[in-house]
Design an enzyme around this catalytic site. Structure first.
Site, mmCIF file in Angstrom:
data_model
loop_
_atom_site.group_PDB
_atom_site.id
_atom_site.type_symbol
_atom_site.label_atom_id
_atom_site.label_comp_id
_atom_site.label_asym_id
_atom_site.label_seq_id
_atom_site.Cartn_x
_atom_site.Cartn_y
_atom_site.Cartn_z
ATOM 1 N N HIS A 263 86.384 25.834 -46.043
ATOM 2 C CA HIS A 263 86.045 26.095 -44.640
ATOM 3 C C HIS A 263 87.310 26.192 -43.809
ATOM 4 C CE1 HIS A 263 84.123 25.931 -40.752
ATOM 5 N NE2 HIS A 263 83.062 26.368 -41.398
ATOM 6 N N ASP A 314 76.703 27.141 -47.007
ATOM 7 C CA ASP A 314 76.023 28.166 -47.803
ATOM 8 C C ASP A 314 75.686 27.723 -49.224
ATOM 9 O OD1 ASP A 314 75.808 30.444 -46.036
ATOM 10 O OD2 ASP A 314 77.987 30.428 -46.007
#
Ligand code: CMC
Length: 377
Positions: A263, A314
């Site tokens: 991220h 996700d």
């Protein structure tokens, strides 16, 4: 590149604050706040409808406000017949995200508030988009299955209605709880790429449909909302738990990215992951989901050992959607169906900020090249 250029370009706009926002805060230490509320306090205690209201009205609704907002969403759930016909005319081969992007743009042609840019009209438009993006998704799925789309039921909460209309089967309590939590967790996330794209479009004083269309085009990419579909491609390629180690080590040896990991902002665990992992743990009632979950746990361990990076939203979202019976090419559309509430909230905030978002590029090309006429090139 000159030394000066190297200093002034912030590659990937990493850590650049492009505007002020009160809507959400992504804390690198692993927390996420919507309008100041920690998502850990919201997931499980609120419904998605309350969160959508919170994002656009900047306060949690009381009971009466929630009823009124739920009624508004219910009335906006019917798509113009031209949109339904256009969805029905799309070729089977069209990727579902491409159809969603086109039909949201198409919705802009049927805006009853056309030309009215007042705050009240913007809130009506925001509510309309929050209701209609999931309806496009449900209509497309039912069309692809050659099945009619059920009418929404007034007594159902919005996200339960969405799942009901998508699948054509009344969700049981567990399924309704999964879709509520999934949508709350995907509703907003600071200045992520699709939200930023929406804000750039809104900053030119363009309309909300254009801004959401920009956002959908941006979400579609595999580095953003397209990642969950790629996660399922990977999980489908690894047939057995015993094959996980060789597969993952192989990708990392080749310096390939593991989809659903890493991220830009979080330096610790993505706070949404623990909720999604929990959803999957609660909901692994099918043999396939249990197998996928076991492979995910092993991948999580291996990637952390090798790279010290964590799964992002996700990763387990893919397994949660599989358990709900959503086909993988529709995963990003579920993401969009929830994130639209964040996008429209940011569009309204950007209108209030009233400044054009227009960075510069650091020019590294030549100057004064000798011009050669076409006959002589
Ligand atoms: N697999 C393997 N290594 C990774 C991964 C990954 N998924 N993500 C980051 N790294 C490594 C990367 O190779 C680099 O290592 P090194 O410093 O040794 O070269 C380091 O971590 C920093 O990575 P980066 O690419 O500079 O990080 P970024 O902030 O530019 O990219 C990202 C963030 C999300 C695009 C990236 O982590 C990625 O491509 N992940 C896979 C796609 C994905 O899951 N996307 C969903 C993002 S979260 C939800 C959303 O917004 O939709």
């Amino acid at each position: 590149m000159s030394e000066d250029n190297e200093k002034s370009v912030v590659r990937g706009l990493r850590d650049v604050a492009a505007a002020e926002t009160k809507i959400s805060y992504v804390d690198p230490a692993g927390f996420l706040y919507y309008l100041g509320y920690n998502i850990d306090d919201l997931v499980g205690s609120t419904m998605y409808t309350e969160i959508a209201y919170l994002l656009i009205h900047k306060k949690l609704p009381n009971k009466q406000e929630l009823t009124e907002f739920s009624n508004q969403l219910y009335h906006e759930m019917y798509l113009p017949k031209e949109i339904v016909q256009s969805i029905q005319a799309t070729p089977e081969s069209a990727p579902p995200m491409a159809v969603l992007r086109t039909e949201v743009s198409h919705l802009g042609e049927f805006d009853p508030d056309e030309g009215d840019f007042s705050q009240a009209a913007n809130l009506r438009r925001a509510t309309r988009l929050i209701a209609r993006v999931p309806m496009i998704v449900a209509t497309l799925h039912r069309t692809r299955q050659n099945l009619p789309i059920p009418k929404p039921k007034k007594e159902y909460a919005f996200s339960k209605n969405f799942l009901y209309m998508f699948k054509g089967v009344v969700p049981d309590e567990k399924e309704a709880s999964v879709i509520h939590r999934f949508m709350i967790l995907h509703a907003d996330h600071g200045f992520n790429a699709s939200t930023f794209a929406a804000r750039v479009t809104a900053s030119t004083n363009s309309d909300m449909y254009s801004a959401v269309t920009s956002a959908i085009g941006t979400l579609k990419g595999p580095l953003h909302g397209g990642a969950s579909e790629k996660v399922m491609d990977m999980l489908d390629e690894i047939n057995l738990e015993e094959e996980v180690e060789e597969y993952i080590q192989g990708l990392l040896d080749e310096k390939k990215k593991i989809m659903g990991f890493g991220h830009r902002v979080y330096k610790a665990q993505d706070p949404r992951t623990k909720h999604l992992r929990g959803i999957v743990e609660d909901y692994c009632h099918r043999e396939r989901s249990q197998g996928l979950y076991n492979r995910c746990m092993k991948i999580e361990q291996l990637v952390y050992q090798r790279k010290q990076i964590y799964p992002n939203v996700d990763f387990y979202a893919a397994v949660a959607m599989d358990a709900l019976g959503v086909p993988k090419d529709f995963y990003p559309l579920f993401f969009a169906s929830a994130r639209v509430s964040g996008w429209v909230a940011h569009v309204i905030e950007q209108y209030e900020d009233a400044v054009l978002l227009r960075p510069k590029g650091e020019y590294i090309g030549d100057f004064n090249r000798p011009f050669v006429p076409i006959e002589k090139r």
